[in-house]
Design a protein around this motif. Sequence first.
Motif, PDB file in Angstrom:
ATOM      1  N   ILE A  30       0.843  -1.202   0.000  1.00 52.87           N
ATOM      2  CA  ILE A  30       0.000   0.000   0.000  1.00 52.87           C
ATOM      3  C   ILE A  30       0.874   1.247   0.000  1.00 52.87           C
ATOM      4  CG2 ILE A  30      -1.693   1.321   1.332  1.00 52.87           C
ATOM      5  CD1 ILE A  30      -2.883  -1.281   2.288  1.00 52.87           C
ATOM      6  N   LEU A  31       0.511   2.203  -0.847  1.00 52.41           N
ATOM      7  CA  LEU A  31       1.180   3.499  -0.883  1.00 52.41           C
ATOM      8  C   LEU A  31       0.353   4.508  -0.102  1.00 52.41           C
ATOM      9  CD1 LEU A  31       3.281   5.564  -1.992  1.00 52.41           C
ATOM     10  CD2 LEU A  31       1.715   5.900  -3.930  1.00 52.41           C
ATOM     11  N   ILE A  32       1.012   5.231   0.801  1.00 48.59           N
ATOM     12  CA  ILE A  32       0.383   6.342   1.510  1.00 48.59           C
ATOM     13  C   ILE A  32       1.070   7.620   1.065  1.00 48.59           C
ATOM     14  CG2 ILE A  32      -0.048   7.410   3.750  1.00 48.59           C
ATOM     15  CD1 ILE A  32      -0.145   4.628   4.966  1.00 48.59           C
ATOM     16  N   CYS A  33       0.314   8.570   0.548  1.00 50.44           N
ATOM     17  CA  CYS A  33       0.852   9.858   0.127  1.00 50.44           C
ATOM     18  C   CYS A  33       0.664  10.849   1.269  1.00 50.44           C
ATOM     19  CB  CYS A  33       0.135  10.356  -1.124  1.00 50.44           C
ATOM     20  SG  CYS A  33       0.174   9.209  -2.503  1.00 50.44           S
ATOM     21  N   VAL A 175      -3.881   2.900  -2.932  1.00 50.60           N
ATOM     22  CA  VAL A 175      -3.220   4.184  -2.704  1.00 50.60           C
ATOM     23  C   VAL A 175      -4.081   4.977  -1.735  1.00 50.60           C
ATOM     24  CG1 VAL A 175      -2.500   6.380  -3.710  1.00 50.60           C
ATOM     25  CG2 VAL A 175      -2.065   4.242  -4.939  1.00 50.60           C
ATOM     26  N   ILE A 176      -3.469   5.422  -0.638  1.00 49.75           N
ATOM     27  CA  ILE A 176      -4.159   6.219   0.384  1.00 49.75           C
ATOM     28  C   ILE A 176      -3.597   7.637   0.348  1.00 49.75           C
ATOM     29  CG2 ILE A 176      -4.570   6.501   2.853  1.00 49.75           C
ATOM     30  CD1 ILE A 176      -4.309   3.441   3.111  1.00 49.75           C
ATOM     31  N   CYS A 177      -4.465   8.598   0.131  1.00 49.82           N
ATOM     32  CA  CYS A 177      -4.050  10.000   0.048  1.00 49.82           C
ATOM     33  C   CYS A 177      -4.263  10.673   1.402  1.00 49.82           C
ATOM     34  CB  CYS A 177      -4.853  10.715  -1.032  1.00 49.82           C
ATOM     35  SG  CYS A 177      -4.458  12.466  -1.179  1.00 49.82           S
ATOM     36  N   ALA A 178      -3.162  11.096   2.031  1.00 50.36           N
ATOM     37  CA  ALA A 178      -3.215  11.770   3.331  1.00 50.36           C
ATOM     38  C   ALA A 178      -2.386  13.051   3.272  1.00 50.36           C
ATOM     39  CB  ALA A 178      -2.691  10.840   4.432  1.00 50.36           C
ATOM     40  N   GLU A 179      -2.515  13.777   2.169  1.00 49.01           N
ATOM     41  CA  GLU A 179      -1.637  14.922   1.914  1.00 49.01           C
ATOM     42  C   GLU A 179      -2.123  16.231   2.534  1.00 49.01           C
ATOM     43  OE1 GLU A 179       0.395  13.730  -2.333  1.00 49.01           O
ATOM     44  OE2 GLU A 179      -1.520  14.784  -2.357  1.00 49.01           O
ATOM     45  N   GLY A 180      -3.357  16.311   2.939  1.00 49.94           N
ATOM     46  CA  GLY A 180      -3.821  17.548   3.549  1.00 49.94           C
ATOM     47  C   GLY A 180      -4.757  18.345   2.658  1.00 49.94           C
ATOM     48  N   LEU A 181      -5.036  19.553   3.092  1.00 54.06           N
ATOM     49  CA  LEU A 181      -6.035  20.421   2.473  1.00 54.06           C
ATOM     50  C   LEU A 181      -5.805  20.613   0.978  1.00 54.06           C
ATOM     51  CD1 LEU A 181      -8.366  22.561   2.688  1.00 54.06           C
ATOM     52  CD2 LEU A 181      -6.582  24.225   3.251  1.00 54.06           C
ATOM     53  N   ASN A 182      -4.579  20.913   0.584  1.00 54.99           N
ATOM     54  CA  ASN A 182      -4.284  21.265  -0.807  1.00 54.99           C
ATOM     55  C   ASN A 182      -3.637  20.105  -1.563  1.00 54.99           C
ATOM     56  OD1 ASN A 182      -5.167  24.073  -0.667  1.00 54.99           O
ATOM     57  ND2 ASN A 182      -3.413  24.381   0.681  1.00 54.99           N
ATOM     58  N   SER A 183      -4.134  18.920  -1.337  1.00 52.45           N
ATOM     59  CA  SER A 183      -3.568  17.721  -1.954  1.00 52.45           C
ATOM     60  C   SER A 183      -3.580  17.795  -3.474  1.00 52.45           C
ATOM     61  CB  SER A 183      -4.363  16.488  -1.502  1.00 52.45           C
ATOM     62  OG  SER A 183      -4.026  15.359  -2.274  1.00 52.45           O
ATOM     63  N   SER A 184      -2.423  17.535  -4.084  1.00 54.03           N
ATOM     64  CA  SER A 184      -2.341  17.470  -5.541  1.00 54.03           C
ATOM     65  C   SER A 184      -2.763  16.100  -6.055  1.00 54.03           C
ATOM     66  CB  SER A 184      -0.920  17.789  -6.003  1.00 54.03           C
ATOM     67  OG  SER A 184       0.020  16.875  -5.445  1.00 54.03           O
ATOM     68  N   THR A 185      -2.480  15.043  -5.288  1.00 49.29           N
ATOM     69  CA  THR A 185      -2.849  13.697  -5.717  1.00 49.29           C
ATOM     70  C   THR A 185      -4.370  13.538  -5.738  1.00 49.29           C
ATOM     71  OG1 THR A 185      -0.811  12.916  -4.665  1.00 49.29           O
ATOM     72  CG2 THR A 185      -2.381  11.251  -5.343  1.00 49.29           C
ATOM     73  N   ARG A 186      -5.058  14.140  -4.777  1.00 51.97           N
ATOM     74  CA  ARG A 186      -6.517  14.106  -4.764  1.00 51.97           C
ATOM     75  C   ARG A 186      -7.095  14.619  -6.077  1.00 51.97           C
ATOM     76  NH1 ARG A 186      -8.375  17.975  -0.461  1.00 51.97           N
ATOM     77  NH2 ARG A 186      -7.781  19.464  -2.066  1.00 51.97           N
ATOM     78  N   GLY A 187      -6.474  15.668  -6.625  1.00 49.93           N
ATOM     79  CA  GLY A 187      -6.972  16.257  -7.855  1.00 49.93           C
ATOM     80  C   GLY A 187      -6.856  15.347  -9.061  1.00 49.93           C
ATOM     81  N   MET A 188      -5.987  14.343  -9.000  1.00 51.40           N
ATOM     82  CA  MET A 188      -5.855  13.399 -10.107  1.00 51.40           C
ATOM     83  C   MET A 188      -7.027  12.430 -10.170  1.00 51.40           C
ATOM     84  SD  MET A 188      -1.849  12.321  -9.786  1.00 51.40           S
ATOM     85  CE  MET A 188      -0.532  13.550  -9.714  1.00 51.40           C
ATOM     86  N   VAL A 189      -7.714  12.232  -9.043  1.00 49.15           N
ATOM     87  CA  VAL A 189      -8.715  11.171  -8.961  1.00 49.15           C
ATOM     88  C   VAL A 189     -10.105  11.720  -8.627  1.00 49.15           C
ATOM     89  CG1 VAL A 189      -9.296   8.961  -7.884  1.00 49.15           C
ATOM     90  CG2 VAL A 189      -6.895   9.620  -8.155  1.00 49.15           C
TER      91      VAL A 189
END
Length: 422
Positions: A30-33, A175-189
């Motif tokens: 598992i990848l955690i960002c 893939v788990i996105c834990a990047e915060g408010l301005n996550s760039s990875t969230r925007g991909m999905v």
Amino acid sequence: MGGGPGNEFGRPSGGRGKIESGSMDAQRKILICGGGIAGPTCGYWLHRYGYSVVIAERAKSLRDGGQNVDIKGAGQLVMRKMGLADAILANNTLEQGQKYLDKTGKVVAAFPRGAIGGLTADFEVLRGDFAKILFDLTRDACEYRFGTYVTRLDEKDDCIAVAFNDGNVENFELVICAEGLNSSTRGMVLAEETQLLYLGAYMSFFNVPRLPEDDNWAHTVNGIGGTFITLRPGTATETTVLMTFLRDGSDVAADDPAARKRLLLEALKGRGTVADRIIAALGSVEDFYFGPMSQVHASAWSKGRFVMVGDAAYCPTPFTGEGTALGLVGAYVLAGEIKRNASHVAAFRAYETLVRPYAEASRRRINVRLIRLMHVKTWFGIAIARAIQRLFASRLVQRLLRPSEAKKERRVGEDFDLPNYG
């Protein structure tokens, strides 16, 4: 929870076609960002459940310092399950409470640690110190990759192929996105499913040199025009500054530090002695956060094999004081449901079903109207605010409102019905 196999989520600008898969087996990997709070917490539990965890953090090294964070409610239960209570108490900021000051620096009202209406909680730690505690706990269990971030995602039948900024491509089961408010990875999905709700104010936090007269109290000032300033004990050499101010639009360029400092100066000028101190130090401040005070509203927290946790999914804004607890609880539940369920689809559905009501209740505690009420603009409004501060700080009101230790402990347990995943 859509997003079926073979769905290409994100690609860098100018990219064409699907990315080529890496060669490593993705099963139980598992990848955690994001290497802040929620990410390492989730990694800790996933490792305990037998998963191989990679934590990709965009920053080149562990970030120290930062603002104070409170660990409230069910977040304390997760913290205790991880055996972190002693380490957090050992890194406590030693903040004794909060004092409201007038323009000249005279004390208006004082709220000792744990007082009703005060800022200082029982578990108070600098965000960077908490991140370091979690890093030390997980550094041997999880593979940390600093200076690393995702540039592209491509979901396949049984994995997600992930391209990183260093050119490497690897397969992961989830893939788990834990990047915060301005996550760039969230925007991909989940760009279409996610909105940032601007609350009508900007916020900034940074460090200034600690002065000999600084004590271990937080000092807060209501400034004319809707400026709200708080100084808090930081390290032996630094004091942390948190300031927020009203602004009609969220249109300040994120890549223009000079413009951001000009806005800070405008919000500080004429706001009294505490503001004057910050103005004098601001010229030498290089590392500071500045951005709109916003909440994350996401209609879905997952798509396919991609899922979000913490501020990336449900940031309530720092003004709630509950973001850390939400991140801890969400990370614990997400890892537990991945362990408990036979498929990621069922796990993500159960996680969102359990945590969404908790997160949305926190988010509803802050809104645009309340932010404007807290950021009083006129001298008359400031006078009313000071009267209210004095009233709530009085011994009579504190005696009437403050719960017993037993009741406080009961409230921690009632905050969220934390599942037991064994």
